[in-house]
Design a protein around this motif. Structure first.
Motif, PDB file in Angstrom:
ATOM      1  N   SER A 194     -13.798   2.278   5.934  1.00  0.00           N
ATOM      2  CA  SER A 194     -12.454   1.783   5.765  1.00  0.00           C
ATOM      3  C   SER A 194     -12.405   0.492   4.916  1.00  0.00           C
ATOM      4  O   SER A 194     -11.261  -0.120   4.566  1.00  0.00           O
ATOM      5  CB  SER A 194     -11.293   1.562   6.978  1.00  0.00           C
ATOM      6  OG  SER A 194     -12.080   0.564   7.658  1.00  0.00           O
ATOM      7  N   ASP A 195     -13.480  -0.113   4.395  1.00  0.00           N
ATOM      8  CA  ASP A 195     -13.547  -1.333   3.883  1.00  0.00           C
ATOM      9  C   ASP A 195     -12.934  -1.550   2.324  1.00  0.00           C
ATOM     10  O   ASP A 195     -12.158  -1.990   2.003  1.00  0.00           O
ATOM     11  CB  ASP A 195     -15.140  -1.799   3.404  1.00  0.00           C
ATOM     12  CG  ASP A 195     -15.608  -2.496   4.926  1.00  0.00           C
ATOM     13  OD1 ASP A 195     -14.690  -2.876   5.559  1.00  0.00           O
ATOM     14  OD2 ASP A 195     -16.854  -2.630   4.901  1.00  0.00           O
ATOM     15  N   ASP A 196     -13.086  -0.367   1.753  1.00  0.00           N
ATOM     16  CA  ASP A 196     -12.447   0.021   0.130  1.00  0.00           C
ATOM     17  C   ASP A 196     -11.044  -0.104   0.389  1.00  0.00           C
ATOM     18  O   ASP A 196     -10.406  -0.792  -0.476  1.00  0.00           O
ATOM     19  CB  ASP A 196     -13.321   1.068  -0.256  1.00  0.00           C
ATOM     20  CG  ASP A 196     -14.712   0.975  -0.580  1.00  0.00           C
ATOM     21  OD1 ASP A 196     -15.020  -0.126  -0.621  1.00  0.00           O
ATOM     22  OD2 ASP A 196     -15.220   1.985  -0.780  1.00  0.00           O
ATOM     23  N   GLU A 197     -10.276   0.712   1.215  1.00  0.00           N
ATOM     24  CA  GLU A 197      -9.205   0.872   1.381  1.00  0.00           C
ATOM     25  C   GLU A 197      -8.539  -0.331   1.636  1.00  0.00           C
ATOM     26  O   GLU A 197      -7.288  -0.887   1.162  1.00  0.00           O
ATOM     27  CB  GLU A 197      -8.803   1.918   2.318  1.00  0.00           C
ATOM     28  CG  GLU A 197      -9.156   3.441   1.956  1.00  0.00           C
ATOM     29  CD  GLU A 197      -9.030   4.330   2.962  1.00  0.00           C
ATOM     30  OE1 GLU A 197      -8.354   3.815   4.213  1.00  0.00           O
ATOM     31  OE2 GLU A 197      -9.334   5.653   2.945  1.00  0.00           O
ATOM     32  N   GLU A 198      -8.866  -0.974   2.824  1.00  0.00           N
ATOM     33  CA  GLU A 198      -8.165  -2.612   3.142  1.00  0.00           C
ATOM     34  C   GLU A 198      -8.435  -3.408   2.132  1.00  0.00           C
ATOM     35  O   GLU A 198      -7.302  -4.301   1.900  1.00  0.00           O
ATOM     36  CB  GLU A 198      -9.307  -3.119   4.574  1.00  0.00           C
ATOM     37  CG  GLU A 198      -8.949  -2.147   5.643  1.00  0.00           C
ATOM     38  CD  GLU A 198      -9.573  -2.833   6.974  1.00  0.00           C
ATOM     39  OE1 GLU A 198     -10.417  -3.727   7.015  1.00  0.00           O
ATOM     40  OE2 GLU A 198      -9.346  -2.229   7.975  1.00  0.00           O
ATOM     41  N   ASP A 199      -9.720  -3.471   1.334  1.00  0.00           N
ATOM     42  CA  ASP A 199      -9.656  -4.451   0.179  1.00  0.00           C
ATOM     43  C   ASP A 199      -8.335  -4.133  -0.927  1.00  0.00           C
ATOM     44  O   ASP A 199      -7.954  -5.060  -1.466  1.00  0.00           O
ATOM     45  CB  ASP A 199     -11.029  -4.425  -0.552  1.00  0.00           C
ATOM     46  CG  ASP A 199     -12.060  -4.900   0.479  1.00  0.00           C
ATOM     47  OD1 ASP A 199     -11.644  -5.748   1.387  1.00  0.00           O
ATOM     48  OD2 ASP A 199     -13.089  -4.496   0.181  1.00  0.00           O
ATOM     49  N   LYS A 200      -8.288  -2.921  -1.301  1.00  0.00           N
ATOM     50  CA  LYS A 200      -7.234  -2.604  -2.279  1.00  0.00           C
ATOM     51  C   LYS A 200      -5.950  -2.903  -1.818  1.00  0.00           C
ATOM     52  O   LYS A 200      -4.914  -3.472  -2.286  1.00  0.00           O
ATOM     53  CB  LYS A 200      -7.363  -1.210  -2.510  1.00  0.00           C
ATOM     54  CG  LYS A 200      -8.730  -0.548  -3.259  1.00  0.00           C
ATOM     55  CD  LYS A 200      -8.658   0.929  -3.369  1.00  0.00           C
ATOM     56  CE  LYS A 200      -9.966   1.118  -4.037  1.00  0.00           C
ATOM     57  NZ  LYS A 200     -10.003   2.839  -4.316  1.00  0.00           N
ATOM     58  N   GLU A 201      -5.520  -2.762  -0.369  1.00  0.00           N
ATOM     59  CA  GLU A 201      -4.417  -3.028   0.067  1.00  0.00           C
ATOM     60  C   GLU A 201      -4.192  -4.500   0.330  1.00  0.00           C
ATOM     61  O   GLU A 201      -3.052  -4.979   0.003  1.00  0.00           O
ATOM     62  CB  GLU A 201      -4.442  -2.440   1.635  1.00  0.00           C
ATOM     63  CG  GLU A 201      -2.900  -2.626   2.395  1.00  0.00           C
ATOM     64  CD  GLU A 201      -1.706  -1.772   1.700  1.00  0.00           C
ATOM     65  OE1 GLU A 201      -0.733  -2.021   1.933  1.00  0.00           O
ATOM     66  OE2 GLU A 201      -2.114  -0.761   0.884  1.00  0.00           O
ATOM     67  N   ALA A 244      -5.407  -6.736  -1.872  1.00  0.00           N
ATOM     68  CA  ALA A 244      -5.241  -7.422  -3.094  1.00  0.00           C
ATOM     69  C   ALA A 244      -3.798  -6.907  -3.652  1.00  0.00           C
ATOM     70  O   ALA A 244      -3.175  -7.782  -4.341  1.00  0.00           O
ATOM     71  CB  ALA A 244      -6.380  -6.606  -4.212  1.00  0.00           C
ATOM     72  N   ARG A 245      -3.330  -5.696  -3.393  1.00  0.00           N
ATOM     73  CA  ARG A 245      -1.905  -5.328  -3.594  1.00  0.00           C
ATOM     74  C   ARG A 245      -0.895  -6.378  -2.876  1.00  0.00           C
ATOM     75  O   ARG A 245       0.041  -6.658  -3.759  1.00  0.00           O
ATOM     76  CB  ARG A 245      -1.652  -4.181  -3.434  1.00  0.00           C
ATOM     77  CG  ARG A 245      -0.473  -3.528  -3.741  1.00  0.00           C
ATOM     78  CD  ARG A 245       0.064  -2.022  -3.220  1.00  0.00           C
ATOM     79  NE  ARG A 245      -0.240  -1.802  -2.140  1.00  0.00           N
ATOM     80  CZ  ARG A 245       1.142  -2.278  -1.245  1.00  0.00           C
ATOM     81  NH1 ARG A 245       2.291  -2.627  -1.860  1.00  0.00           N
ATOM     82  NH2 ARG A 245       1.236  -2.167   0.058  1.00  0.00           N
ATOM     83  N   GLU A 300      -0.890  -9.873  -4.581  1.00  0.00           N
ATOM     84  CA  GLU A 300      -0.414  -9.706  -6.015  1.00  0.00           C
ATOM     85  C   GLU A 300       1.181  -9.911  -5.880  1.00  0.00           C
ATOM     86  O   GLU A 300       1.676 -10.403  -6.681  1.00  0.00           O
ATOM     87  CB  GLU A 300      -1.137  -8.728  -6.917  1.00  0.00           C
ATOM     88  CG  GLU A 300      -2.713  -8.748  -7.125  1.00  0.00           C
ATOM     89  CD  GLU A 300      -2.861  -7.510  -8.023  1.00  0.00           C
ATOM     90  OE1 GLU A 300      -2.329  -6.666  -8.071  1.00  0.00           O
ATOM     91  OE2 GLU A 300      -4.279  -7.564  -8.297  1.00  0.00           O
TER      92      GLU A 300
END
Length: 280
Positions: A162-169, A171-172, A175
């Protein structure tokens, strides 16, 4: 035999010494010439002394050579025998004490040897009891440790997945918040840093028109400058100075600019000083 003979013989060997001593004594007491009565008293005293001396001599001779002399060594032997008997009794008692101590020491040695023989058996038996119980008690913790390790591996797998999903969330969201903050900041009025300045404007002399001087100062118009109250303060010798207050925006008007603009009126202004400076 000689001593026995002297015991029964009445001889006074030192008679002349006693006669001389008696004569000297009475001469000192009564002088060289004395009465017949005093001589008779002195003779009686001498006779008594002579008799006592004879008795003492006879007693000493009887003690050294009489029947008591033969009994003396026997008395000494009896005393020695009694002492030897007492020493033998003491020796026997000491032997009994020593024998008791030897028996006690032998008993202690026997006990120590028995303890030394019995202690290795206990030490050998103790590890056997300790080896049986830990084998049965260690098995459950091993199982728990295995389950804990499996849980950790499962968690690690879930986290890596789940690292990729959490990083994207994250960052969103970051911003979005930055955008909202920029909009709020743009809608707010900008804060302006202002300062309150009190100026001392000094004329050339007492003939200077102070009303005209104040009018010249207030005629200065700058963006971010607002004039305030003023008053005339006496300095001395009839000379008065103008104290005037103003509020300036720090980004637009500085103290150097104010001094430069006021000193342009050379006919009325001699110098300008800053009396007070406070941030608003």
């Amino acid at each position: 035999m000689a001593t026995n003979f002297l015991v029964h013989e009445k001889i006074w060997f030192d008679k002349f010494k006693y006669d001389d001593a008696e004569r000297q004594f009475y001469e000192r007491m009564n002088g060289p010439v004395a009465g017949s009565s005093r001589q008779e008293n002195g003779a009686s005293v001498i006779l008594r002394d002579i008799a006592r001396a004879r008795e003492n001599i006879q007693k000493s001779l009887a003690g050294s050579s009489g029947p008591g002399a033969s009994s003396g060594p026997g008395g000494d032997h009896s005393e020695l025998a009694s002492r030897i008997a007492s020493l033998e009794v003491e020796n026997q008692s000491l032997r009994g004490v020593v024998q008791g101590l030897q028996q006690a020491v032998s008993k202690l040695e026997a006990r120590l040897s028995a303890l030394e023989k019995s202690s290795p058996t206990h030490r050998a038996a103790a590890p056997q009891t300790q080896h049986v119980s830990p084998m049965r008690q260690v098995e459950p913790p091993a199982g728990k440790a295995a389950t804990a390790a499996e849980d950790d591996e499962d968690d690690a797998i879930d986290l890596f997945g789940s690292d990729d999903e959490e990083d994207k969330e994250a960052a969103r969201l970051r911003e979005e918040r930055l955008r909202q903050y920029a909009e709020k900041k743009a809608g707010r009025p900008a804060l302006v840093a202002k300062s309150s300045i009190l100026l001392d404007v000094k004329p050339w002399d007492d003939e200077t028109d102070m009303a005209q001087l104040e009018a010249c100062v207030r005629s200065i118009r700058l963006d971010g400058l607002t004039w305030g109250g003023s008053k005339l303060v006496p300095v001395g010798y009839g000379i008065r100075k103008l104290q005037i207050q103003c509020v300036v925006e720090d980004d637009k008007v500085g103290t150097d600019l104010l001094e430069e603009e006021i000193t342009k009126f050379e006919e009325h202004v001699q110098s300008v000083d800053i009396a007070a400076f406070n941030k608003i």
